[in-house]
Scaffold this motif. Sequence first.
Motif, short mmCIF file in Angstrom:
data_model
loop_
_atom_site.label_atom_id
_atom_site.label_comp_id
_atom_site.label_asym_id
_atom_site.label_seq_id
_atom_site.Cartn_x
_atom_site.Cartn_y
_atom_site.Cartn_z
N THR A 1 0.85 -1.17 0.00
CA THR A 1 0.00 0.00 0.00
C THR A 1 0.89 1.23 0.00
OG1 THR A 1 -1.63 -1.23 1.26
CG2 THR A 1 -1.85 1.16 1.26
N ARG B 1 -6.80 3.46 4.26
CA ARG B 1 -5.55 3.10 3.57
C ARG B 1 -4.54 2.55 4.59
NH1 ARG B 1 -5.62 1.40 -0.85
NH2 ARG B 1 -7.10 2.99 -1.39
N GLN C 1 -15.65 -0.28 2.53
CA GLN C 1 -14.47 0.57 2.35
C GLN C 1 -13.19 -0.18 2.71
OE1 GLN C 1 -14.86 4.17 4.60
NE2 GLN C 1 -16.61 4.90 3.41
N MET D 1 -12.51 -2.96 0.13
CA MET D 1 -12.01 -2.40 -1.13
C MET D 1 -10.57 -1.93 -0.99
SD MET D 1 -14.04 -2.88 -3.60
CE MET D 1 -13.25 -1.83 -4.82
N ALA D 2 -10.22 -1.32 0.14
CA ALA D 2 -8.83 -0.90 0.34
C ALA D 2 -7.90 -2.11 0.35
CB ALA D 2 -8.70 -0.11 1.64
N ALA E 1 -8.53 -5.02 -1.15
CA ALA E 1 -8.52 -5.54 -2.52
C ALA E 1 -7.63 -4.70 -3.42
CB ALA E 1 -9.94 -5.61 -3.08
N GLU E 2 -7.72 -3.38 -3.32
CA GLU E 2 -6.90 -2.50 -4.14
C GLU E 2 -5.41 -2.64 -3.82
OE1 GLU E 2 -8.77 1.22 -3.25
OE2 GLU E 2 -10.36 0.90 -4.73
N SER E 3 -5.11 -3.15 -2.62
CA SER E 3 -3.73 -3.42 -2.24
C SER E 3 -3.32 -4.86 -2.57
CB SER E 3 -3.53 -3.15 -0.74
OG SER E 3 -3.76 -1.80 -0.46
N GLN F 1 -16.38 -5.76 -5.75
CA GLN F 1 -14.97 -5.94 -6.13
C GLN F 1 -14.86 -6.44 -7.57
OE1 GLN F 1 -12.87 -8.35 -3.27
NE2 GLN F 1 -13.08 -6.83 -1.66
N LYS G 1 -15.67 -3.49 -9.92
CA LYS G 1 -14.67 -2.42 -9.98
C LYS G 1 -13.27 -2.90 -10.33
CE LYS G 1 -17.11 0.69 -7.00
NZ LYS G 1 -16.99 1.95 -6.37
N LEU G 2 -12.91 -4.11 -9.89
CA LEU G 2 -11.55 -4.60 -10.06
C LEU G 2 -11.45 -5.79 -11.01
CD1 LEU G 2 -10.51 -4.41 -6.30
CD2 LEU G 2 -10.08 -2.71 -8.07
N TYR H 1 -11.28 -10.35 -4.19
CA TYR H 1 -10.20 -10.72 -3.29
C TYR H 1 -10.75 -11.38 -2.03
CZ TYR H 1 -6.84 -8.36 -6.22
OH TYR H 1 -6.04 -8.01 -7.28
#
Length: 193
Positions: free
Chosen positions: A5, A41, A67, A70-71, A73-75, A95, A98-99, A103
């Motif tokens: 991250t 984050r 939230q 998603m944080a 998953a985005e990592s 997820q 968007k991705l 995850y």
Amino acid sequence: MRVSTVLRDYQEDLAQRIEGRHAEGHKHVMGVLPTGGGKTRLIAHFATRWSNDLSAQIAHRQELLMQIAMALAESGVHHRIIAPEPVVRFISDVQIEKLKRTYVHGQAPAAVVSVDTLNARADKLALWFKQVKGVQGDEGHHWLMLNKWGRAYTQFPNVAKGILWTATPRRSDRKSLLDGEGGICTVMECGPT
């Protein structure tokens, strides 16, 4: 695939100070950042750092669970979700939308957890509770030993590192958030206001 991250300088500084407090032996640290400062984050950052152990990231509303998930998953952090099944499906579906993948994985070491589900399923989760080494709680100003947050937190007997995140480290009822005074934390680290 796990991705680190990326933190802003002030987030990195706060993360290092919290890690320093853990190294000093403080298990329960309150991390303070204003709204929009990137607490979610930082939750993903610590979940990544603690990936060798089981961890729980705890919130109380579906939106906050989303939230946090998603944080993670985005990592690139696989995570389980302990919440009612419709919530798990909804987060997984978002997820994917968007991705292009989910995850969410039922055996992942990191868990995103509803505080109410933790308390409701305490008997079923007893073994897992004993294995969790890291706990992060959202809305840290709610966490008192004698409320639902504290009941959930005390289910984790082997926590080595805990962080309660908040933008508002004071309660309107003036109850203390300090361990020994009704709260859980032994020390507080603040980011910029």
